[in-house]
Design an enzyme around this catalytic site. Structure first.
Site, PDB file in Angstrom:
ATOM      1  N   ARG A  96       0.832  -1.216   0.000  1.00 58.66           N
ATOM      2  CA  ARG A  96       0.000   0.000   0.000  1.00 58.66           C
ATOM      3  C   ARG A  96       0.857   1.252   0.000  1.00 58.66           C
ATOM      4  O   ARG A  96       1.944   1.266   0.568  1.00 58.66           O
ATOM      5  CB  ARG A  96      -0.856   0.073   1.278  1.00 58.66           C
ATOM      6  CG  ARG A  96      -1.865  -1.013   1.440  1.00 58.66           C
ATOM      7  CD  ARG A  96      -2.496  -0.839   2.830  1.00 58.66           C
ATOM      8  NE  ARG A  96      -3.048  -2.087   3.296  1.00 58.66           N
ATOM      9  CZ  ARG A  96      -4.336  -2.399   3.230  1.00 58.66           C
ATOM     10  NH1 ARG A  96      -5.193  -1.548   2.723  1.00 58.66           N
ATOM     11  NH2 ARG A  96      -4.760  -3.562   3.678  1.00 58.66           N
ATOM     12  N   GLY A 105      -7.617   7.069  -1.104  1.00 58.47           N
ATOM     13  CA  GLY A 105      -8.060   6.480  -2.366  1.00 58.47           C
ATOM     14  C   GLY A 105      -7.354   7.029  -3.596  1.00 58.47           C
ATOM     15  O   GLY A 105      -7.687   6.655  -4.711  1.00 58.47           O
ATOM     16  N   MET A 107      -4.059   6.851  -4.404  1.00 58.95           N
ATOM     17  CA  MET A 107      -2.961   6.037  -4.943  1.00 58.95           C
ATOM     18  C   MET A 107      -3.324   4.559  -4.884  1.00 58.95           C
ATOM     19  O   MET A 107      -4.392   4.196  -4.433  1.00 58.95           O
ATOM     20  CB  MET A 107      -1.685   6.340  -4.183  1.00 58.95           C
ATOM     21  CG  MET A 107      -1.143   7.719  -4.525  1.00 58.95           C
ATOM     22  SD  MET A 107       0.361   8.100  -3.670  1.00 58.95           S
ATOM     23  CE  MET A 107      -0.176   8.241  -1.997  1.00 58.95           C
ATOM     24  N   ARG A 351      -4.751   6.897  12.452  1.00 53.49           N
ATOM     25  CA  ARG A 351      -4.302   8.237  12.053  1.00 53.49           C
ATOM     26  C   ARG A 351      -5.246   9.243  12.681  1.00 53.49           C
ATOM     27  O   ARG A 351      -6.352   8.889  13.094  1.00 53.49           O
ATOM     28  CB  ARG A 351      -4.302   8.371  10.531  1.00 53.49           C
ATOM     29  CG  ARG A 351      -5.670   8.147   9.921  1.00 53.49           C
ATOM     30  CD  ARG A 351      -5.624   8.180   8.418  1.00 53.49           C
ATOM     31  NE  ARG A 351      -6.902   7.760   7.878  1.00 53.49           N
ATOM     32  CZ  ARG A 351      -7.109   7.383   6.629  1.00 53.49           C
ATOM     33  NH1 ARG A 351      -6.115   7.335   5.786  1.00 53.49           N
ATOM     34  NH2 ARG A 351      -8.302   7.024   6.214  1.00 53.49           N
ATOM     35  N   HIS A 467     -16.576   6.701   0.116  1.00 59.39           N
ATOM     36  CA  HIS A 467     -15.744   7.742  -0.493  1.00 59.39           C
ATOM     37  C   HIS A 467     -16.434   9.108  -0.475  1.00 59.39           C
ATOM     38  O   HIS A 467     -15.862  10.112  -0.060  1.00 59.39           O
ATOM     39  CB  HIS A 467     -15.401   7.324  -1.928  1.00 59.39           C
ATOM     40  CG  HIS A 467     -14.588   8.339  -2.661  1.00 59.39           C
ATOM     41  ND1 HIS A 467     -15.150   9.308  -3.453  1.00 59.39           N
ATOM     42  CD2 HIS A 467     -13.264   8.559  -2.671  1.00 59.39           C
ATOM     43  CE1 HIS A 467     -14.188  10.067  -3.947  1.00 59.39           C
ATOM     44  NE2 HIS A 467     -13.024   9.633  -3.491  1.00 59.39           N
ATOM     45  N   SER A 776      -3.808  52.360   6.037  1.00 58.51           N
ATOM     46  CA  SER A 776      -4.425  51.050   5.838  1.00 58.51           C
ATOM     47  C   SER A 776      -3.861  50.500   4.534  1.00 58.51           C
ATOM     48  O   SER A 776      -3.938  51.157   3.494  1.00 58.51           O
ATOM     49  CB  SER A 776      -5.942  51.195   5.759  1.00 58.51           C
ATOM     50  OG  SER A 776      -6.510  49.923   5.551  1.00 58.51           O
ATOM     51  N   TYR A 863      -4.368  46.053  13.161  1.00 57.68           N
ATOM     52  CA  TYR A 863      -5.595  45.308  12.884  1.00 57.68           C
ATOM     53  C   TYR A 863      -5.607  44.786  11.455  1.00 57.68           C
ATOM     54  O   TYR A 863      -4.846  45.249  10.602  1.00 57.68           O
ATOM     55  CB  TYR A 863      -6.839  46.175  13.136  1.00 57.68           C
ATOM     56  CG  TYR A 863      -7.021  47.309  12.163  1.00 57.68           C
ATOM     57  CD1 TYR A 863      -7.686  47.108  10.944  1.00 57.68           C
ATOM     58  CD2 TYR A 863      -6.536  48.585  12.445  1.00 57.68           C
ATOM     59  CE1 TYR A 863      -7.840  48.138  10.041  1.00 57.68           C
ATOM     60  CE2 TYR A 863      -6.691  49.627  11.547  1.00 57.68           C
ATOM     61  CZ  TYR A 863      -7.345  49.396  10.335  1.00 57.68           C
ATOM     62  OH  TYR A 863      -7.495  50.408   9.440  1.00 57.68           O
TER      63      TYR A 863
END
Ligand code: PEP
Ligand code: MG
Length: 893
Positions: A96, A105, A107, A351, A467, A776, A863
């Site tokens: 894998r 999904g 690879m 994971r 999926h 600004s 800001y």
């Protein structure tokens, strides 16, 4: 000699979770689980460096890799007591991919590798014959598709035929002999299409699969996915080779996926699905409807199929213990895969789990409250732009609706749109300006571009981990899946439900929070900041240094901004208030006026409208600063176009249309963006700043009388490049304000400042600051003028530049730190020399972009100002910028 291969299993591992760059996420976590003593099928990981070597060297494997793989295989054989490539107990492996960050999904994967005409017979002895040949055909099918380029549909067609001839509906009805026959046909197909027999030597199979996984790093869908998720190509993928365990060895076997907390809501409870007698791919493919892990989830869902908790209580208890351990160890919600092979539990993967934003907020805040992580860590756990998901409308509970079907609430949010049945159509129609819902039987990784384009996703098959569900959640898109009542026919592009056919273009609404599918468009409610969201925002606000303001012109925008926590208005673009029907004619009259007198008469019509706008803004923003920018219209946006508009303006002015046409020609500029905009226009026609100043000061007086609170407007001059420009406009402002203050009450204090949006202004910041009270940064124009690229036309080549790698990000989205950023840094320093208490902000689009906000924190701005819906994003990003800076400095200390 470079180490290319890291082994794990049998209670130990050469790698660890810290090594995810080298071993990929999957490999690093397998090593970690093995070291923790969890039951992980043994195996080894080939590093991402080997993949990078492979690409850098004309797809050659690095020297030493063969020997290291052989050594790792030998170890694996020893742990398992089986042999790879022959003998009585054949060792089968999975191969894998596993990149640094998960690319679900995208690879390739090969399972059951090691099977051939001999080992299948050996397997038939230790397991059963039907299982052995079913495994072999799965392997041939997967391997040939991934490695030999024989399309899996061709195998599916054979299967379909075989089922038809035997008159059976599903694979479970096929016998061992049937599978033997099918394997024969599969091999013949490979021979024919590939031009050579199916490889029999397990070692050839293994190297073929390793090469294919490396190659899949560069397949089209992986490339698209990387582009969408900002994953660099240079990361490469690792390859994980692991002993096979089987969840499809009978009724005492199973396979499943689970999260330590609910990925949709964040609730603290084991959440997951499994299938008895199945392989992992069966769960993900969503073809069979999975069962729930816990009794609680089963009863809540009203499912009749038993839970794992009741079916296999021992294995369930063991799994629960592992999952608790993993969550505590990783201090984050885990997404795990497991298999039970003949009653024995194996952990296949863990994971950090993907989750909806709502779940992310719940998980982060509750983990902080549980003491597992700190408040600052909780703040860092939320990706600021993901808050967009919560800032989208939900269905108005009071709205009438016709529910036509119900599916799983796979990814929250509501969406209405036109039905489309293919990802390509979704993409095409969205580009044409339509809003679409992608309706599919199920989705696959190839559909990704269409899923990106669609407003929402609806499928008739698949569970919460299918999926469609996983990808939609990652994208923050509403998704309803597994709505079984929908009969979707991709051949005729129709969706049949309750006897009614729906076609492309028909409107539907989906609610990803309830799973409802409705006919037509349903009214929606605007979002608000409450619950965990509000809690996290309080923590973020406690941490951040910079203030967050909003760019807003209308009272509605200002109200939304306040509700989202804006601490003032950083930019009111006054020209934007003139687009409305009743004003645009007067605005055009003003622009085309040939002398001061007729301009004044047009302005006189605009004055009361402006004053009313400002009054409402001041009232809405009561007590908070409001920056109003004087007129800055690129003329072409406002000149009358077409005969109808010309006639309309001519009539209002009492002018001759032919003369007006000539005047429009006179005013037409080659480069309106660099033409008589901003302070240039204000200097050409001082009656404009006069009228606007009058409107501002009179509105402020009125608001102060109404609210009893002082109002201190900030008046901003656009597109200044030279001190002289600013001083002259300021003189008009001051003179007008003095006059208004002399004749009305209360006396209004005000500030006059400037936009910094031209390189010259940035360079001459010190002298400009001697006259201006605030700056600004207008980074839209500053980016345009620093690069010398047009903000309206750059898209055509910027994408190409990104592909060429000349730029990483669109500089109109994320600030170009090296160029535009350097000018800002310079002008902050110089500006403060000219005026130590100079107030500094940013109001270009970058003010709502987290990466740019990080830069603003470093540059020391006071800001940021952004569109109202981005305000929460900016509040969070500003807090993360502070924490990030602290962490970085403690790391270097
Ligand atoms: C800017 O240039 O960054 C800005 C805020 O002004 P506008 O987008 O209106 O030109
Ligand atoms: Mg500008």
């Amino acid at each position: 000699m470079t180490k290319w291969v890291y082994s794990f299993g049998g209670g130990e591992a050469e790698g660890s979770r810290e090594m995810r760059n080298l071993l990929g996420g999957k490999g690093a976590n397998l090593a970690e689980m093995a070291s923790l003593g969890l039951p992980v099928p043994p195996g080894f990981t080939i590093t991402t460096e080997a993949c990078n070597f492979y690409y850098a060297n004309g797809q050659e494997m690095p020297e030493g890799l063969t020997e290291q793989v052989e050594a790792a295989l030998a170890r694996l054989e020893e742990i398992q007591g089986k042999s790879f490539g022959g003998g009585e107990l054949p060792l089968l492996v999975s191969v894998r991919s596993g990149a640094r960050s998960s690319m679900p999904g995208m690879m390739d994967t090969v399972l059951n590798l090691g099977l051939n005409d001999d080992t299948v017979e050996e397997l038939a002895k230790s397991a059963d014959r039907r299982f052995a040949y079913d495994s072999y055909r799965r392997f041939i099918q997967m391997y040939s598709d991934v490695v030999l380029g024989v399309d899996h549909h061709e195998f599916e067609a054979i299967l379909e035929e075989e089922r038809d001839t035997r008159g059976v509906a599903g694979d479970t009805d096929l016998s061992a002999d049937d599978w033997v026959e099918i394997v024969k046909r599969f091999k013949a197909l490979v021979d024919e299409v590939h031009g050579a027999p199916f490889p029999q030597a397990p070692r050839d199979q293994l190297w073929g699969a390793i090469g294919a996984v490396f190659s899949s790093w560069m397949n089209a869908r992986a490339i698209t996915y990387r582009r969408l998720h900002d994953i660099p190509e240079s990361w490469g993928t690792a390859v994980n080779v692991q002993a096979m365990v089987f969840g499809n060895m009978g009724e005492d076997s199973a396979t499943g996926v689970a999260f330590t907390r609910d990925p949709a809501t964040g609730e603290k409870a084991l959440y997951g699905e499994f299938l008895i007698n199945a392989q992992g791919e069966d769960v993900v493919a969503g073809i069979r409807t999975p069962q729930y892990l816990t009794e609680k989830a089963r009863t809540e869902a009203g499912s009749d199929s038993p839970s794992l908790e009741t079916l296999m209580p021992e294995q369930f208890a063991e799994f629960l213990a592992h999952s608790n351990r993993l969550e505590e160890h990783y201090r984050d919600m885990q997404d795990m895969e497991f298999t039970i092979e003949r009653g024995r539990l194996w952990m296949l993967q863990t994971r950090n789990g993907k989750r909806t934003t709502r779940a992310a907020l719940k998980i982060a805040t509750s983990m902080a409250e549980e003491g597992l992580i700190s408040e600052e860590e909780a703040v860092m756990r939320i990706e600021p732009t993901s808050l967009d998901q919560l800032l989208h409308p939900t269905l108005d509970p009071k709205a009438e609706r016709t529910v036509i079907a119900r599916g799983l609430p796979a990814s929250p949010g509501a969406a209405s749109g036109e039905i489309v049945f293919s990802p390509d159509r979704a993409d095409f129609l969205t580009k044409e300006g339509h809003t679409v819902i992608l309706v599919r039987l199920e989705t696959s990784p190839e559909d990704i571009q269409g899923m990106v384009s669609a407003r929402g996703i609806l499928t008739s098959r698949g569970g919460m981990t299918s999926h469609a569900a996983v990808v939609a959640r990652g994208m923050g898109k509403p998704c309803v899946c597994g709505a079984g009542a929908l009969k979707i026919d991709h051949k005729t592009n129709t969706m049949l439900v309750m006897g009614k056919a729906y076609h492309e273009g028909d409107l539907i609404t989906i609610d990803g929070a309830t799973g409802e599918v409705m006919e037509g468009r349903v009214a929606m409610l605007q979002p608000e900041v409450s619950g965990d969201f509000a809690k996290l925002m309080v923590w973020a606000d406690r941490t951040r240094r910079m203030r967050v303001r909003a760019n807003a012109e209308t009272p509605e925008d200002a109200r939304a901004a306040r509700d989202f926590g804006a601490e003032g208005i950083g930019l009111c673009r006054t020209e934007h208030t003139f687009f409305q029907d009743d004003r645009i004619v007067a605005m055009r009259e003003m622009i085309v006026a040939e002398d001061a007198e007729s301009r004044r008469s047009a302005l006189a019509k605009l004055l009361p409208l402006q004053r009313q706008d400002f009054l409402e803004l001041f009232q809405t923003m009561r007590g908070l600063p409001v920056t109003i920018r004087l007129l800055d219209p690129p003329l072409h946006e406002f000149l009358p176009k077409g005969e109808h508009e010309i006639a309309e303006v001519a009539e209002a002015m009492g002018a001759d249309p032919a003369r007006l046409r000539d005047r429009i020609l006179e005013l037409t500029e080659s480069n309106p963006m660099l033409g008589s905009r901003g302070c240039r226009l204000l200097l050409l026609h001082p009656e404009i700043p006069e009228m606007q100043t009058r409107a501002i000061i009179e509105a402020a007086q009125h608001a102060a009388r109404l609210t009893g609170e002082p109002v201190v407007p900030e008046i901003m001059v656009p597109l200044v490049g030279m001190l002289g420009e600013f001083e002259r406009v300021k003189a008009v402002i001051d003179a007008t304000a003095k006059e208004v203050n002399a004749s009305g009450e209360p006396k209004i204090e005000y500030k006059v400042g400037t936009m910094i949006e031209l390189p010259r202004a940035a360079i001459r910041a010190r002298e400009i600051a001697s006259a201006a009270e605030f700056f600004s940064f207008g980074t839209n124009d500053l980016t345009q003028t620093t690069f010398g690229i047009s903000r309206d036309d750059a898209a055509s080549f910027l994408t190409h530049y990104q592909e060429l790698g000349i730029i990483e990000k669109d500089p109109f989205v994320t600030i170009d730190v090296d160029g535009v950023g350097a000018l800002i840094t310079l002008s902050v320093r110089e500006g403060r020399m000219g005026r130590p208490d100079l107030k500094l902000g940013i109001c270009g689009e970058h003010g709502g972009d987290p990466a740019s906000i990080r830069f603003c924190e470093d540059a020391g701005l006071d800001y940021v100002s952004c569109s109202p819906y981005r305000v929460p994003v900016a509040r969070l990003a500003a807090a993360q910028a502070v924490i990030g800076k602290k962490t970085a400095s403690s790391e270097t200390a």
